[in-house]
Write a protein that holds these residues in place. Sequence first.
Motif, PDB file in Angstrom:
ATOM      1  N   TYR A   1       0.823  -1.210   0.000  1.00 40.67           N
ATOM      2  CA  TYR A   1       0.000   0.000   0.000  1.00 40.67           C
ATOM      3  C   TYR A   1       0.858   1.260   0.000  1.00 40.67           C
ATOM      4  N   LEU A   2       1.816   1.356   0.913  1.00 36.36           N
ATOM      5  CA  LEU A   2       2.605   2.581   1.061  1.00 36.36           C
ATOM      6  C   LEU A   2       3.523   2.820  -0.128  1.00 36.36           C
ATOM      7  N   ARG A   3       3.969   1.750  -0.773  1.00 33.82           N
ATOM      8  CA  ARG A   3       4.858   1.911  -1.926  1.00 33.82           C
ATOM      9  C   ARG A   3       4.121   2.435  -3.150  1.00 33.82           C
ATOM     10  N   ARG A   4       2.818   2.565  -3.062  1.00 31.30           N
ATOM     11  CA  ARG A   4       2.091   3.249  -4.124  1.00 31.30           C
ATOM     12  C   ARG A   4       2.326   4.754  -4.065  1.00 31.30           C
ATOM     13  N   TYR A   5       2.790   5.238  -2.914  1.00 31.94           N
ATOM     14  CA  TYR A   5       2.980   6.664  -2.703  1.00 31.94           C
ATOM     15  C   TYR A   5       4.453   7.067  -2.697  1.00 31.94           C
ATOM     16  N   PHE A   6       5.273   6.338  -1.911  1.00 30.90           N
ATOM     17  CA  PHE A   6       6.697   6.672  -1.773  1.00 30.90           C
ATOM     18  C   PHE A   6       7.492   5.398  -1.531  1.00 30.90           C
ATOM     19  N   PRO A   7       8.804   5.428  -1.841  1.00 29.58           N
ATOM     20  CA  PRO A   7       9.635   4.287  -1.464  1.00 29.58           C
ATOM     21  C   PRO A   7       9.484   4.022   0.037  1.00 29.58           C
ATOM     22  N   THR A   8       9.304   2.763   0.397  1.00 26.81           N
ATOM     23  CA  THR A   8       9.042   2.394   1.793  1.00 26.81           C
ATOM     24  C   THR A   8       9.930   1.224   2.178  1.00 26.81           C
ATOM     25  N   VAL A   9      10.590   1.339   3.328  1.00 25.28           N
ATOM     26  CA  VAL A   9      11.458   0.262   3.794  1.00 25.28           C
ATOM     27  C   VAL A   9      10.990  -0.215   5.162  1.00 25.28           C
ATOM     28  N   PRO A  10      11.029  -1.529   5.399  1.00 23.76           N
ATOM     29  CA  PRO A  10      10.703  -2.065   6.721  1.00 23.76           C
ATOM     30  C   PRO A  10      11.932  -1.989   7.618  1.00 23.76           C
ATOM     31  N   LEU A  11      11.717  -1.814   8.905  1.00 26.02           N
ATOM     32  CA  LEU A  11      12.863  -1.672   9.807  1.00 26.02           C
ATOM     33  C   LEU A  11      12.526  -2.203  11.194  1.00 26.02           C
ATOM     34  N   ARG A  12      13.479  -2.907  11.755  1.00 24.58           N
ATOM     35  CA  ARG A  12      13.466  -3.229  13.189  1.00 24.58           C
ATOM     36  C   ARG A  12      14.614  -2.442  13.793  1.00 24.58           C
ATOM     37  N   ALA A  13      14.289  -1.335  14.442  1.00 25.99           N
ATOM     38  CA  ALA A  13      15.339  -0.434  14.914  1.00 25.99           C
ATOM     39  C   ALA A  13      15.840  -0.781  16.306  1.00 25.99           C
ATOM     40  N   SER A  14      15.095  -1.566  17.066  1.00 24.69           N
ATOM     41  CA  SER A  14      15.518  -1.871  18.433  1.00 24.69           C
ATOM     42  C   SER A  14      14.913  -3.187  18.873  1.00 24.69           C
ATOM     43  N   THR A  15      15.429  -3.719  19.967  1.00 20.95           N
ATOM     44  CA  THR A  15      14.893  -4.956  20.514  1.00 20.95           C
ATOM     45  C   THR A  15      13.579  -4.670  21.234  1.00 20.95           C
ATOM     46  N   PRO A  16      12.656  -5.615  21.235  1.00 21.91           N
ATOM     47  CA  PRO A  16      11.355  -5.371  21.869  1.00 21.91           C
ATOM     48  C   PRO A  16      11.454  -5.383  23.387  1.00 21.91           C
ATOM     49  N   ALA A  17      10.417  -4.880  24.036  1.00 23.19           N
ATOM     50  CA  ALA A  17      10.343  -4.902  25.492  1.00 23.19           C
ATOM     51  C   ALA A  17      10.176  -6.342  25.971  1.00 23.19           C
ATOM     52  N   SER A  18      10.459  -6.569  27.236  1.00 25.94           N
ATOM     53  CA  SER A  18      10.334  -7.917  27.786  1.00 25.94           C
ATOM     54  C   SER A  18       8.876  -8.373  27.718  1.00 25.94           C
ATOM     55  N   ASN A  19       8.700  -9.655  27.388  1.00 22.16           N
ATOM     56  CA  ASN A  19       7.373 -10.272  27.308  1.00 22.16           C
ATOM     57  C   ASN A  19       6.498  -9.695  26.196  1.00 22.16           C
ATOM     58  N   ALA A  20       7.085  -8.969  25.273  1.00 26.81           N
ATOM     59  CA  ALA A  20       6.312  -8.476  24.132  1.00 26.81           C
ATOM     60  C   ALA A  20       5.964  -9.637  23.213  1.00 26.81           C
ATOM     61  N   HIS A  21       4.773  -9.590  22.617  1.00 26.75           N
ATOM     62  CA  HIS A  21       4.358 -10.607  21.662  1.00 26.75           C
ATOM     63  C   HIS A  21       4.831 -10.159  20.278  1.00 26.75           C
ATOM     64  N   THR A  22       5.883 -10.789  19.804  1.00 23.32           N
ATOM     65  CA  THR A  22       6.504 -10.349  18.554  1.00 23.32           C
ATOM     66  C   THR A  22       6.410 -11.420  17.478  1.00 23.32           C
ATOM     67  N   PHE A  23       6.702 -10.987  16.259  1.00 21.10           N
ATOM     68  CA  PHE A  23       6.709 -11.873  15.103  1.00 21.10           C
ATOM     69  C   PHE A  23       8.120 -11.921  14.530  1.00 21.10           C
ATOM     70  N   ASP A  24       8.518 -13.108  14.108  1.00 20.17           N
ATOM     71  CA  ASP A  24       9.846 -13.288  13.513  1.00 20.17           C
ATOM     72  C   ASP A  24       9.721 -13.151  12.000  1.00 20.17           C
ATOM     73  N   HIS A  25      10.301 -12.071  11.472  1.00 28.79           N
ATOM     74  CA  HIS A  25      10.247 -11.845  10.031  1.00 28.79           C
ATOM     75  C   HIS A  25      11.498 -12.354   9.327  1.00 28.79           C
ATOM     76  N   LYS A  26      12.203 -13.235   9.995  1.00 25.14           N
ATOM     77  CA  LYS A  26      13.367 -13.913   9.441  1.00 25.14           C
ATOM     78  C   LYS A  26      14.435 -12.936   8.950  1.00 25.14           C
TER      79      LYS A  26
END
Length: 426
Positions: free
Chosen positions: A133-158
């Motif tokens: 969706y966003l790349r229809r408007y501007f170049p868009t990059v995904p980013l994991r900039a930091s480690t999640p908080a403890s006990n956060a429910h996260t997804f592994d994007h490999k």
Amino acid sequence: MEEDVNDEDSANPMAALLASAQARAAEYDAADLRGDIAEDDEETEAVQISQTMDTDYRSPESSRKAFDKIFKQVLDAADVILYVLDARDPIGTRSKEVERQIMSAASGSKRLILVLNKIDLIPPPVLQAWLTYLRRYFPTVPLRASTPASNAHTFDHKQFTIRNTSETLLRSLKSYAASKQLKRSIAVGVIGYPNVGKSSVINALTSRLNKGTQSSACPTGAEAGVTTSLREVKVDSKLKVLDSPGIVFPASPDSDGQSKQRRRTEHEARLILLNALPPSQIVDPLPAIKLLLERLSSSPSLYEKLLEQYGISALAPFAHGDTVTDFLVQVARKRGRLGKGGVPNLSSAAMAVITDWRDGRIQGWTEPPKLPVSDEVVMTGESGQAVSTGADQKQIVKEWAAEFKLDGLWGDNGAEAGTTNDEMQA
């Protein structure tokens, strides 16, 4: 939206920024970096180049002042803008007005990249849908900039690791800087809502220069409002990054007859769920809990996970179908948020839920709007009217992606292989 820039302040911090840029100009060499990661043994540090700002984001007037003072400084100084969005609610942290001003500044010579941060808090199919969706408007990059908080429910994007995404973004910026062959550095401005992860993005980039060790060039924190002034981080002789305080971008006033108090209450509730208000500025957290329950109730699975998070089997409505009170009463009892005589402290329970939401312990995200069948892209014009950009916008996205060598990165199939950390541990 009005353009009431405050021209009265002749001692604008922008003067310091320009002086700094001019002073550094003599140091810049024209060596071709060819996108390589610099080997620099010196610790990267941020230099404050503007006055400290204390902004009450609940107030439209205060938000407007911050917008005029901070955003326009960054816009004037930067060649490239990284617009950081929260992956859980990209639309809520995005402003078409900001994008329009960037596009029209300096005769259209500015470049804009959308950075979708905190991608570990949304599942792979949702991430891919937002990127499409966003790349229809501007170049868009995904980013994991930091480690999640403890006990956060996260997804592994490999492949979307902190190192992989930040190093790729840094190479793209350096490639663009080298291609311009200027006898000065390229300035990259980082903008976005408070607590969306702007400073973490910069630290993730500069950590690649420090041989992968964690960088603390810019201070960060779980609460909004850590960055209170404009900071400059020199990456190398060709690239510098400007870290800015979070800005709640002004929005057009509602015209549906709502009272001013009601609009203010709903505005504050939205800001709380965007993690844009520090706890000290939260007057009443209950409307935010009501909004959270409303949003999650649209997804039975997410609503059920919310109740499971607090060991709640069911909610009983109070007067007028109010389930918020029962939810907070049960949370207060489960978490020991009780007042005198064992009376549930609803405000304290609400703040506990808000903290869990901020830190990713509560799962929730928005889905991207449905794309129209046609290829037309609609943006907001200066008058507030919808402006169809169509093929022109597609061409801009294509050309800008090529300038930063983003074509082919993170292809359509790249985000589909992830799993939740909870699933991996099951």
